[in-house]
Design a protein around this motif. Sequence first.
Motif, PDB file in Angstrom:
ATOM      1  N   ILE A   1     100.080 -36.677 107.265  1.00  0.00           N
ATOM      2  CA  ILE A   1     100.028 -37.338 108.889  1.00  0.00           C
ATOM      3  C   ILE A   1      98.292 -37.068 109.135  1.00  0.00           C
ATOM      4  CG2 ILE A   1     100.299 -38.416 110.611  1.00  0.00           C
ATOM      5  CD1 ILE A   1     103.359 -37.741 110.423  1.00  0.00           C
ATOM      6  N   GLY A   2      98.742 -35.398 108.744  1.00  0.00           N
ATOM      7  CA  GLY A   2      96.833 -35.778 109.648  1.00  0.00           C
ATOM      8  C   GLY A   2      96.341 -35.254 108.882  1.00  0.00           C
ATOM      9  N   ALA A   3      95.810 -35.502 107.126  1.00  0.00           N
ATOM     10  CA  ALA A   3      95.073 -35.800 105.793  1.00  0.00           C
ATOM     11  C   ALA A   3      94.919 -37.646 105.824  1.00  0.00           C
ATOM     12  CB  ALA A   3      96.272 -35.855 105.022  1.00  0.00           C
ATOM     13  N   TYR A   4      96.169 -38.817 106.286  1.00  0.00           N
ATOM     14  CA  TYR A   4      95.696 -39.627 106.206  1.00  0.00           C
ATOM     15  C   TYR A   4      94.679 -40.442 107.528  1.00  0.00           C
ATOM     16  CZ  TYR A   4      98.822 -41.668 102.853  1.00  0.00           C
ATOM     17  OH  TYR A   4      99.628 -42.079 101.466  1.00  0.00           O
ATOM     18  N   LEU A   5      95.520 -39.750 108.660  1.00  0.00           N
ATOM     19  CA  LEU A   5      94.223 -39.858 109.779  1.00  0.00           C
ATOM     20  C   LEU A   5      92.587 -39.229 109.406  1.00  0.00           C
ATOM     21  CD1 LEU A   5      96.629 -39.087 112.571  1.00  0.00           C
ATOM     22  CD2 LEU A   5      95.979 -41.831 112.069  1.00  0.00           C
ATOM     23  N   ASN A   6      92.757 -38.175 108.732  1.00  0.00           N
ATOM     24  CA  ASN A   6      91.710 -37.770 108.446  1.00  0.00           C
ATOM     25  C   ASN A   6      90.070 -38.792 107.417  1.00  0.00           C
ATOM     26  OD1 ASN A   6      89.630 -35.837 106.645  1.00  0.00           O
ATOM     27  ND2 ASN A   6      89.470 -35.319 108.915  1.00  0.00           N
TER      28      ASN A   6
ATOM     29  N   PRO B   1      86.915 -38.956 110.385  1.00  0.00           N
ATOM     30  CA  PRO B   1      86.961 -37.684 109.285  1.00  0.00           C
ATOM     31  C   PRO B   1      86.453 -36.743 110.282  1.00  0.00           C
ATOM     32  CG  PRO B   1      85.429 -38.959 108.615  1.00  0.00           C
ATOM     33  CD  PRO B   1      86.429 -40.060 109.619  1.00  0.00           C
ATOM     34  N   ALA B   2      86.230 -36.901 111.237  1.00  0.00           N
ATOM     35  CA  ALA B   2      85.803 -35.315 112.463  1.00  0.00           C
ATOM     36  C   ALA B   2      87.044 -34.898 112.579  1.00  0.00           C
ATOM     37  CB  ALA B   2      85.434 -35.789 113.533  1.00  0.00           C
ATOM     38  N   LEU B   3      88.270 -35.919 112.618  1.00  0.00           N
ATOM     39  CA  LEU B   3      90.112 -35.195 113.422  1.00  0.00           C
ATOM     40  C   LEU B   3      90.302 -33.864 112.462  1.00  0.00           C
ATOM     41  CD1 LEU B   3      91.633 -36.026 115.444  1.00  0.00           C
ATOM     42  CD2 LEU B   3      92.710 -37.346 114.047  1.00  0.00           C
ATOM     43  N   ASP B   4      90.804 -32.982 113.104  1.00  0.00           N
ATOM     44  CA  ASP B   4      91.282 -31.981 112.186  1.00  0.00           C
ATOM     45  C   ASP B   4      92.618 -32.179 112.128  1.00  0.00           C
ATOM     46  OD1 ASP B   4      92.405 -29.501 111.402  1.00  0.00           O
ATOM     47  OD2 ASP B   4      91.507 -28.260 112.583  1.00  0.00           O
ATOM     48  N   PRO B   5      93.288 -32.317 110.608  1.00  0.00           N
ATOM     49  CA  PRO B   5      94.326 -33.283 110.277  1.00  0.00           C
ATOM     50  C   PRO B   5      95.828 -31.785 110.816  1.00  0.00           C
ATOM     51  CG  PRO B   5      92.570 -32.413 108.349  1.00  0.00           C
ATOM     52  CD  PRO B   5      91.579 -32.084 109.456  1.00  0.00           C
ATOM     53  N   LYS B   6      94.613 -30.881 111.210  1.00  0.00           N
ATOM     54  CA  LYS B   6      96.321 -29.693 111.498  1.00  0.00           C
ATOM     55  C   LYS B   6      95.975 -29.776 112.677  1.00  0.00           C
ATOM     56  CE  LYS B   6      95.441 -25.651 108.371  1.00  0.00           C
ATOM     57  NZ  LYS B   6      95.610 -24.497 108.802  1.00  0.00           N
TER      58      LYS B   6
END
Length: 474
Positions: free
Chosen positions: A121-126, A130-135
């Motif tokens: 989910i974090g990777a898709y949002l990234n 792009p500035a959002l940390d997937p973790k």
Amino acid sequence: MSSVSTGGQVGSASASQLPRAVSTLQLWAIAVGLVISGEYFGWSYGWASAGTLGFLVATLFVAVMYTTFIFSFTELTSSIPHAGGPFAYSFHAFGPTGGYLAGMATLIEFVFAPPAIALAIGAYLNVQFPALDPKLAAVGAFAVFMTLNILGVRIAATFELFITLLAIFELLVFMGVVSPGFSVANFVKGGWAGQDHFSLAAIPGIFAAIPFAIWFFLAIEGVAMAAEETKNPKRAIPIAYIGGILTLVALALGVMLFAGGAGDWTKLSNINDPLPQAMKMIVGEHSGWLHMLVWLGLFGLIASFHGIILGYSRQIFAQARAGYLPLWLAALHPRFKTPHRAILAGGVIGIAAIFSDQLLQFGGQSLTANIVTMSVFGALLMYILSMAGLLRLRAKEPGLARSYKVPFYPLFPLVALLGALISLGAMVWFNPLLAAVFCGILAAGYGYFRLTASRRQHAASDVLIQPAAASAGS
């Protein structure tokens, strides 16, 4: 009637029974939704070791194993509709130690799967931010969907139906959008572990890819954990399981074939977002289709994430209620009647796994790949115990009310059992370090199991035998 602790107070076992609120259609959505994130990510790691054609062989082998397993498992779930699922079946078949092994294996499967999905989910949002940390996005997903599960099973099941239908629609959209660029030549190029033609050298890669083929179907058995909350388990469980596995086999083959034929499939292995990257090859980086896939693709991940939280919480709750875990985890929320402490406990473990790079990132695999593999270890041990338990119960409890019986008995459970044994052997061979960690967890849990034997003498007969048998005849 013996007593069980529910949140620090001692009450009757019936006081900790879950309410029946899940319909047949909602149960089918749980069956598909639990698994459907496996169509969006995870499976493509299998291409790295087996190639597209080698992985196709592994997937077909696993599909046969799962189909025969689900037809067999449906008999167990219909006969013993209990929130503990495999934990309760193995208890019936093999006693307390069998219940422990199946319960711990199921916990490992269902507690390790959510952090892998949360990272995806974090990777898709990234991709979008792009500035959002997937973790950090993964932790936010835990917070949101633990809360939703605490609010009530009816709300959770209705949400699961809605989000699963959207996820299926999105996978069909993906296949339709990439189909104009599909090429068989793309799919078969280097399809045997980097080679264009099959040779004996491709066989190890096929076996190494088995855990990622299993990811296509992992956790469908979680329907068992919702059986105790189903309105008409005799009718709903067979429909949900059989309809669910047929839906998932069709989607898995379609997604894999269309993604592999979209372009250079080697660029899609070892990543958490293969579908958006496959679509990029066809429509480019700035297409509206791509942005739609990223956003709607989240629905598939959310469906599984949300459903597996429901599954792990019922497994923790059922084991705590029976005295296999600390009794305070068996508490039901006074207003929402959901196992809120079990939901939170599994979330704490999942969030810890997300930030355990140094502990779980070894053996040349990524953190996500190792979490997936650990979850599959738990699943396979549980499948083996469940199929052995089915064979045992046919002999041990011939009078058990069985509203559904597996076709082609004993062929189907034996095929599923053999497939699970082969898969587990291959995984131990190719993942010795993770196998050692898995065995270490089982050993530590067994120590706790032995130390708390006296507690189970007061709980097990009420919450594992009587409610299950009563439900089977309801």
